[in-house]
Write an enzyme that holds these catalytic residues in place. Structure first.
Site, short mmCIF file in Angstrom:
data_model
loop_
_atom_site.label_atom_id
_atom_site.label_comp_id
_atom_site.label_asym_id
_atom_site.label_seq_id
_atom_site.Cartn_x
_atom_site.Cartn_y
_atom_site.Cartn_z
N GLU A 299 37.59 34.39 47.77
CA GLU A 299 37.25 34.55 46.34
C GLU A 299 37.91 35.84 45.90
O GLU A 299 37.50 36.92 46.31
CB GLU A 299 35.74 34.57 46.15
CG GLU A 299 35.32 34.30 44.70
CD GLU A 299 35.42 35.53 43.82
OE1 GLU A 299 36.47 35.71 43.14
OE2 GLU A 299 34.46 36.31 43.79
N CYS A 335 34.19 39.58 38.83
CA CYS A 335 35.33 38.67 38.91
C CYS A 335 35.37 37.69 37.74
O CYS A 335 36.42 37.13 37.43
CB CYS A 335 35.28 37.89 40.21
SG CYS A 335 35.42 38.92 41.68
#
Length: 531
Positions: A299, A335
């Site tokens: 990720e 993010c």
């Protein structure tokens, strides 16, 4: 946590992190840079709650606390002063942890699902009991505003609670094999078994919940693991490890080791680990290339877009409130922070006016103050990078609608329009308190602009049109589309991950358990009974 005696023992340097936790250069001191105030240790008012961390924290090697040294200094990100010291593992300790995890595979696989559930439920109870301590740790070591810190503690608890439920629901399948005369009398069944020992590397921005999204599914799946938390924010992970040490997990089931990036390379390259799960920056692709035969999940961040249609399907004030939350909570260090706001030309002037006013009112300051919305960034270098990207965008023609001057690692919320599409602020992950606005006339063009990125984690769409919502779901090249809200929305049981540079695989407890297990087939042939 027990207090440990300080020592002057030397060690390798501590790893630092860049945008979204990218491993970078190493340095023994966690240098945050002076902010606009100081924190006073001691008791806080009439409540009597602690407002400082323990003097030192051990690391955890094969389930046991080890006060090997106090070599890693962790700073209060707001004051820039030392907050605590942490035991810092060397290459030998990492190697021992991998050996222990590899040896623990049979015991963890045999550890019954109900016992795994009980371990996870114990964690849920203990995290609830220690919620104030955990929130304080986030506030100090990550500079996270206290309201955001409490929210992350709640998500930590949710993630372990979800994993506790999933631990006894790892199912299988029955396959019909009698497809022709040749296969009559054959039965097929599939169950999922633990993949083996795992290596985990987590970033600084969610020191509790990103750890939880690796640790909790691993326990539910029956996988031993070695975790390297971010060197700038190791305390939360070590508190989690201390709670795990209270349980009856098999020996070697877990190790939590703050260590240098060089020493953590063993988690990437050692063939005894069957899976590497990395959350951080684009260096993850390099780690994948070095990982050999093991499974890899990544990720790696994004630069999320949020589309606001001509009829957004919600009051514009509500849309503004959500955009401010998505773009600027925890100083944009997420993010899925809202980085690009793409609004229909019909509502663009009103949205710009309201958003500019709202951003200008955000309170920046001490993260322990309940009124603070914008706290410190993780270090001064990160704040300087955001400042430079804004400066570069303005030189290229962008207009600053709201913002101010950086002071140390404190960067005020910034809003720009007219940012060129080739500017770093538009194309890269800002990972800071800044967002860009631009208008559109045609919805398909808005989708194309949202896709004009090397990343693809999540996108948000405010629209009253079902047709537009479904078109966005079909065409946006991202891991998740959120209609009626910002891309920053996440619930910890949903599949979460991205495409392109944003990563590989999915988190979310059930999805992570699938990655940490593999199917094992059983075929049984029924022989006809004699007449």
């Amino acid at each position: 946590m027990p207090r440990q005696k300080k020592t002057n023992a030397g060690s390798p340097a501590a790893g630092t992190t860049g945008p979204s936790g990218t491993p970078g250069k190493t340095n023994r001191s966690d240098k945050a840079g002076k902010a606009g105030g100081t924190a006073t240790p001691g008791k806080s008012g009439a409540s009597g709650r602690r407002d400082r961390l323990a003097a030192s924290y051990p690391y955890y090697l094969a389930n046991r606390a080890v006060a090997a040294n106090t070599d890693l200094e962790v700073l209060d990100k707001y004051s820039g002063k030392p907050a605590t010291r942490v035991a810092f593992a060397d290459a030998g300790a990492v190697r021992k942890a991998i050996v222990a995890a590899h040896k623990a595979r049979p015991a963890m696989a045999a550890f019954p699902p109900d016992a795994r559930r009980d371990v996870l439920e114990h964690c849920v109870r203990r995290f609830g009991e220690r919620a104030d301590e955990l929130a304080l740790a986030l506030c100090i070591e990550a500079g996270k505003p206290i309201s955001d810190a409490r929210g992350e503690v709640e998500r930590l608890i949710d993630t372990f609670r979800i994993a506790a439920g999933e631990a006894t629901r790892i199912g299988g399948d029955v396959i019909e094999l009698q497809l022709s005369e040749r296969t009559r009398g054959y039965r097929g069944m599939v169950k999922r078994v633990p993949i083996g020992a795992c290596g985990f590397i987590t970033p600084f921005n969610f020191p509790l919940n990103l750890v939880a999204h690796k640790v909790a599914p691993a326990i539910a799946a029956g996988c031993p693991f070695v975790l390297k938390p971010a060197a700038k924010t190791p305390v939360g992970a070590l508190i989690i490890a201390g709670v795990l040490a209270e349980t009856d997990l098999p020996k070697g089931a877990f190790s939590v080791l703050p260590c240098s990036n060089d020493d953590a390379a063993q988690l990437v390259e050692d063939e005894r680990l069957a899976l590497l799960s990395f959350t951080g920056g684009l260096i993850g692709w390099e780690l994948k290339a070095r990982a050999g035969k093991k499974k890899v999940t990544l990720e790696l961040g994004g630069n999320a877009a949020c589309i606001i249609d001509a009829d957004p399907g919600a009051d514009l004030d509500h849309v503004v409130e959500r955009l401010v939350s998505g773009a600027y909570y925890q100083s944009g260090q997420s993010c899925i922070s809202v980085q690009r706001i793409i609004a229909h030309a019909d509502i663009y002037p009103a949205l710009r006016r309201k958003l500019k006013a709202a951003v200008g009112k955000l309170t920046m300051g001490d993260p322990r103050d309940e009124r603070t919305f914008i706290g410190p960034m993780i270090d001064e270098a990160a704040a300087e990078r955001v400042e430079q990207w804004i400066r570069d965008a303005r030189k290229a023609g962008a207009k600053l609608l709201a913002g101010g001057e950086r002071k140390g690692n404190m960067h005020p919320a910034a809003l720009l329009e007219g940012v060129p599409r080739d500017a770093a602020l538009y194309r890269k992950e800002a990972f800071g308190p800044v967002a860009c606005m631009e208008p559109f006339d045609d919805f398909d063009d808005a989708l194309a602009r949202a896709n004009d990125s090397d990343f693809g984690l999540q996108a948000g769409v405010f629209t009253a049109s079902l047709s537009h919502a479904m078109r966005a779901w079909d065409r946006l090249d991202v891991g998740g589309v959120v209609v009626g809200d910002i891309p920053s929305f996440r619930v910890d049981n949903m599949p979460y991950g991205g495409v392109r540079d944003s990563g590989l695989g999915r988190e979310g407890v059930k999805s992570a358990i699938e990655d940490m297990t593999e199917p094992r087939l059983l075929v049984i042939r029924d022989h006809p009974a004699p007449l």
